[in-house]
Design a protein around this motif. Structure first.
Motif, PDB file in Angstrom:
ATOM      1  N   ALA A 103      -6.130 -12.481  11.049  1.00 50.27           N
ATOM      2  CA  ALA A 103      -6.032 -11.156  11.322  1.00 50.27           C
ATOM      3  C   ALA A 103      -4.618 -10.698  12.089  1.00 50.27           C
ATOM      4  O   ALA A 103      -3.782 -10.098  11.615  1.00 50.27           O
ATOM      5  CB  ALA A 103      -7.153  -9.500  12.594  1.00 50.27           C
ATOM      6  N   LEU A 104      -4.414 -11.501  13.115  1.00 50.31           N
ATOM      7  CA  LEU A 104      -3.239 -11.009  13.595  1.00 50.31           C
ATOM      8  C   LEU A 104      -1.832 -12.137  12.858  1.00 50.31           C
ATOM      9  O   LEU A 104      -0.649 -11.140  13.198  1.00 50.31           O
ATOM     10  CB  LEU A 104      -3.463 -12.191  14.848  1.00 50.31           C
ATOM     11  N   LYS A 131       3.177 -10.232   9.837  1.00 51.46           N
ATOM     12  CA  LYS A 131       3.480 -10.320   9.010  1.00 51.46           C
ATOM     13  C   LYS A 131       4.198  -8.972   7.959  1.00 51.46           C
ATOM     14  O   LYS A 131       4.859  -8.258   7.749  1.00 51.46           O
ATOM     15  CB  LYS A 131       2.860 -11.022   7.473  1.00 51.46           C
ATOM     16  N   GLU A 132       3.144  -7.816   8.708  1.00 47.00           N
ATOM     17  CA  GLU A 132       3.337  -6.402   7.897  1.00 47.00           C
ATOM     18  C   GLU A 132       4.508  -5.819   8.768  1.00 47.00           C
ATOM     19  O   GLU A 132       5.399  -4.800   8.307  1.00 47.00           O
ATOM     20  CB  GLU A 132       2.113  -5.078   8.253  1.00 47.00           C
ATOM     21  N   ILE A 176      10.201  -3.757   8.835  1.00 49.41           N
ATOM     22  CA  ILE A 176      11.055  -3.886   9.925  1.00 49.41           C
ATOM     23  C   ILE A 176      12.752  -4.901   9.077  1.00 49.41           C
ATOM     24  O   ILE A 176      13.727  -3.994   9.555  1.00 49.41           O
ATOM     25  CB  ILE A 176      11.635  -4.644  10.884  1.00 49.41           C
ATOM     26  N   GLU A 177      12.514  -5.732   8.324  1.00 48.84           N
ATOM     27  CA  GLU A 177      13.957  -5.862   7.300  1.00 48.84           C
ATOM     28  C   GLU A 177      14.384  -5.868   7.760  1.00 48.84           C
ATOM     29  O   GLU A 177      15.665  -5.212   6.951  1.00 48.84           O
ATOM     30  CB  GLU A 177      13.525  -7.464   6.993  1.00 48.84           C
ATOM     31  N   PRO A 178      13.956  -4.587   6.093  1.00 49.65           N
ATOM     32  CA  PRO A 178      14.651  -3.914   5.218  1.00 49.65           C
ATOM     33  C   PRO A 178      15.839  -2.992   6.262  1.00 49.65           C
ATOM     34  O   PRO A 178      16.941  -2.721   5.625  1.00 49.65           O
ATOM     35  CB  PRO A 178      14.071  -2.730   4.046  1.00 49.65           C
ATOM     36  N   LYS A 179      15.699  -2.975   7.474  1.00 47.26           N
ATOM     37  CA  LYS A 179      16.275  -1.667   7.823  1.00 47.26           C
ATOM     38  C   LYS A 179      17.417  -2.442   9.506  1.00 47.26           C
ATOM     39  O   LYS A 179      17.649  -1.804   9.926  1.00 47.26           O
ATOM     40  CB  LYS A 179      15.324  -0.346   9.240  1.00 47.26           C
TER      41      LYS A 179
END
Length: 314
Positions: free
Chosen positions: A95-96, A101-102, A107-110
């Motif tokens: 779950a963590l 990962k979500e 965030i990565e594209p921004k």
């Protein structure tokens, strides 16, 4: 935010077994739920210092994301994955990991990024970004940064320091290539060299000699005018009797004036030529084998003045 928190006190105790860290964690959660992000996030940081739990790190990632610190949030999500390796219980661990990962995926594209390179980096290179040291190993790599103003400072012994600023924008990669320039010696300054003292002395002396030469030339012309008037243009036969006017004294005066005019004028030309050369070479020292550029040398003749142009090669 709530998805990153334990669902119950029992779950929290499992995730944060240290009592002090657990108390800080629960207090932080309550504050954030009430909307007091500043106080809540500060307590999450304090809890993490006492005990590094992946759930606490995930909450910090949410805090940084809320503050717009995307690079710090991205780094916190990444670090939570490392901490999560020791989480007991497969279900909770999964779950963590999903939450982390979500967060990374969102965030990565921004993420703003910067790629900094230094051309021929010299020994002793020291780089900072917003006052924080940047390891030389990061040169040439694309590094995530938080959005907003960024200031890069680069320095090295024997080179002029460079400072540049830009604004990091979401989703944009800023590429900076910096080339350090060697510091100039004391005898030179940026944009040109320092004019030597002797050049100024030579210039003053040349002007003084030129003025003096002109004075003697004027006196010579005055004597010639006097003789022209008395002798009506004929110095051989048109002069008054010797009892009235003896031209010998004026002839000697004219010769003396001319000799001084030529001597002082020549000295002035040499001095001014040396001064101009000093000014040109002082402003820019050419490389060996290259032309120093045109040098303008003033000159004075018996009845006219002008200038000569030459070049100096090393």
């Amino acid at each position: 935010m709530a998805a990153a928190w334990p669902a119950s006190a029992a779950a929290a105790e499992t995730a944060v077994p240290d009592p002090a860290a657990l108390a800080l964690f629960e207090s932080a959660r309550e504050l954030v739920e009430k909307g007091d992000w500043a106080a809540g996030c500060a307590k999450f940081e304090a809890s993490l210092m006492v005990y590094a739990a992946p759930s606490t790190m995930l909450n910090l990632a949410k805090c940084y994301e809320h503050e717009g610190k995307l690079a710090k949030a991205w780094s916190a999500y990444k670090r939570s994955l490392v901490l999560n390796q020791e989480t007991p219980g497969a279900e909770r661990k999964s779950a963590l990991e999903t939450i982390a990962k979500e967060g990374i995926t969102q965030i990565e594209p921004k993420l703003p990024r910067v790629k900094l390179t230094v051309v021929n980096p010299p020994p002793g290179l020291y780089i900072t970004r917003n006052g924080q040291e940047v390891p030389a190993a990061m040169l040439g790599s694309v590094i995530p940064v938080d959005p907003g103003p960024q200031t890069i400072a680069v320095q090295a012994p024997g080179f002029r320091a460079i400072r540049t600023s830009f604004t990091a924008a979401e989703g944009r990669t800023e590429q900076l290539s910096i080339k350090l320039e060697p510091e100039r010696s004391d005898g030179a300054s940026q944009g040109g060299g320092r004019i030597p003292v002797w050049a100024w002395v030579a210039a003053g002396g040349g002007v003084a000699l030129g003025v003096a030469a002109a004075g003697f030339r004027i006196d010579q012309a005055r004597v010639e005018g006097k003789q022209e008037a008395l002798c009506e243009g004929d110095l051989e036969n048109g002069c008054p009797p010797l009892s009235q006017y003896n031209p010998a004294e004026d002839n000697a005066r004219k010769k003396r004036d001319f000799a001084l005019f030529v001597g002082l004028g020549a000295g002035g030309v040499v001095a001014l030529g040396a001064a101009v050369t000093g000014f040109v070479l002082g402003q820019k020292s050419p490389s060996r084998g290259a032309s120093a550029g045109p040098v303008v040398v003033p000159w004075i003749g018996p009845n006219i003045a002008g200038a000569a142009i030459g070049s100096r090669f090393q």
